[in-house]
Enzyme design. Structure first.
Site, PDB file in Angstrom:
ATOM      1  CB  CYS A  42      -0.915   0.006   1.227  1.00  0.00           C
ATOM      2  SG  CYS A  42      -2.038   1.425   1.276  1.00  0.00           S
ATOM      3  CG  ASP A  44      -0.655   3.988   5.334  1.00  0.00           C
ATOM      4  OD1 ASP A  44       0.249   4.492   6.032  1.00  0.00           O
ATOM      5  OD2 ASP A  44      -1.849   3.974   5.685  1.00  0.00           O
ATOM      6  NE  ARG A  46      -0.587   4.794   8.761  1.00  0.00           N
ATOM      7  CZ  ARG A  46      -1.845   4.568   9.114  1.00  0.00           C
ATOM      8  NH1 ARG A  46      -2.225   4.788  10.345  1.00  0.00           N
ATOM      9  NH2 ARG A  46      -2.715   4.122   8.237  1.00  0.00           N
ATOM     10  CG  HIS A  98      -1.675  -1.063   5.955  1.00  0.00           C
ATOM     11  ND1 HIS A  98      -2.251  -0.074   6.711  1.00  0.00           N
ATOM     12  CD2 HIS A  98      -1.830  -0.656   4.664  1.00  0.00           C
ATOM     13  CE1 HIS A  98      -2.712   0.882   5.925  1.00  0.00           C
ATOM     14  NE2 HIS A  98      -2.478   0.557   4.673  1.00  0.00           N
ATOM     15  CB  CYS A 101      -5.807  -0.557   4.411  1.00  0.00           C
ATOM     16  SG  CYS A 101      -5.412   0.137   2.802  1.00  0.00           S
TER      17      CYS A 101
HETATM   18 CO    CO Z   1      -3.431   1.252   3.027  1.00  0.00          CO
END
Ligand code: CO
Length: 207
Positions: A42, A44, A46, A98, A101
Site C-alpha cells: 500500500c 500508506d 506508515r 496492512h 488500510c
Molecule cells: Co493502506
C-alpha cells in the site's frame, strides 16, 4: 533556502554514513541491481517496504498503490511484475497489506470519494465475494481488518493468475508468491499463509 533543505541535508548525511561504513556500497550498486524480492504494498506512508523488513537499497523491487491492488488491466503494476520476474528474476513476490488500510475502509463506506472510487471498486468486489464472512464480525474495526486480510489473499490470486507469473511457472521458474499483513500499531508483519510456489498450488487454491 528551500523548504525541503532538511531532507537534502539528511540525504547527504545518510550517503556519507553509508560510504564510511561500506566504501564500495554505491559503486557496486550503480553497476547492477539483483533483488530477490518484489514487494507489492500500500502507498500508506506508515508501511515502507525496506524499513519494516530491514532491507537495504538494491534488495527489494517495489510497487505500491492505494490498498495494494493488482488489477489485470493496470499496465503500471503488470509492467513492474514483468520486469521483476523476467529481467530481475526475483524469487519471491510479496503482497503486503496492512490493518486499518484507509483505501479498504473507503471501499466499505457508502459514500462518494470522487475519482478514487473507480480504483476502490476492485476492493468492493473483494468485499462482495466475502460479504457473509466479513459481516459476521461484530465490530467495525474487525470488519475492516478482515477485509484487509481478504484483500491481500485476493491480490495474491491476481498476481498468480497474471500471464507473467503463469508463464514463469510453466517454464519452471523458482518463484513464490506470498500474502502478508502489517500492523501499524506494533510494527509486526503476519504471514497469511497463502503462499504459492507453482501451478499445483494455484490450481488447488482455485478448486
Ligand atoms: Co493502506
Amino acid at each position: 533556502m528551500s523548504e525541503l533543505e532538511h531532507l537534502l541535508a539528511c540525504n547527504k548525511r545518510w550517503a556519507k554514513d553509508v560510504q564510511n561504513e561500506k566504501p564500495h556500497f554505491f559503486s557496486d550498486l550503480s553497476k547492477q541491481q539483483a533483488p530477490e524480492y518484489l514487494w507489492i504494498g500500500c502507498s500508506d506512508s506508515r508501511v515502507p517496504a525496506n524499513q519494516i523488513t530491514g532491507l537495504l537499497p538494491g534488495e527489494v523491487f517495489v510497487h505500491r498503490n492505494i490498498a495494494n491492488v493488482v488489477v489485470h488491466s493496470d499496465l503500471n503494476c503488470l509492467s513492474v511484475v514483468q520486469f521483476a520476474v523476467e529481467v530481475l528474476k526475483v524469487k519471491h513476490i510479496i503482497v503486503c497489506g496492512h490493518y486499518g488500510c484507509g483505501g479498504v475502509k473507503a471501499a466499505m463506506e457508502d459514500k462518494d470519494h470522487g475519482l478514487i472510487d473507480n480504483w476502490l471498486c476492485h476492493i468492493r468486489d473483494v468485499y462482495r465475494f466475502h460479504r457473509s464472512d466479513i459481516d459476521r464480525c461484530t465490530s467495525e474495526d474487525d470488519r475492516l481488518d478482515h477485509l484487509c486480510e481478504k484483500n491481500v489473499m485476493e491480490q495474491v490470486l491476481n498476481v498468480c493468475s497474471s500471464t507473467v507469473v503463469q508463464g514463469a511457472w510453466k517454464n519452471n521458474a523458482k518463484l513464490s508468491v506470498h500474502g502478508w499483513i502489517y500492523a501499524v500499531k506494533d510494527g509486526l508483519i503476519r504471514d497469511l499463509e497463502v503462499s504459492m510456489k507453482g501451478l499445483d498450488d494455484f490450481e488447488k487454491a482455485n478448486r
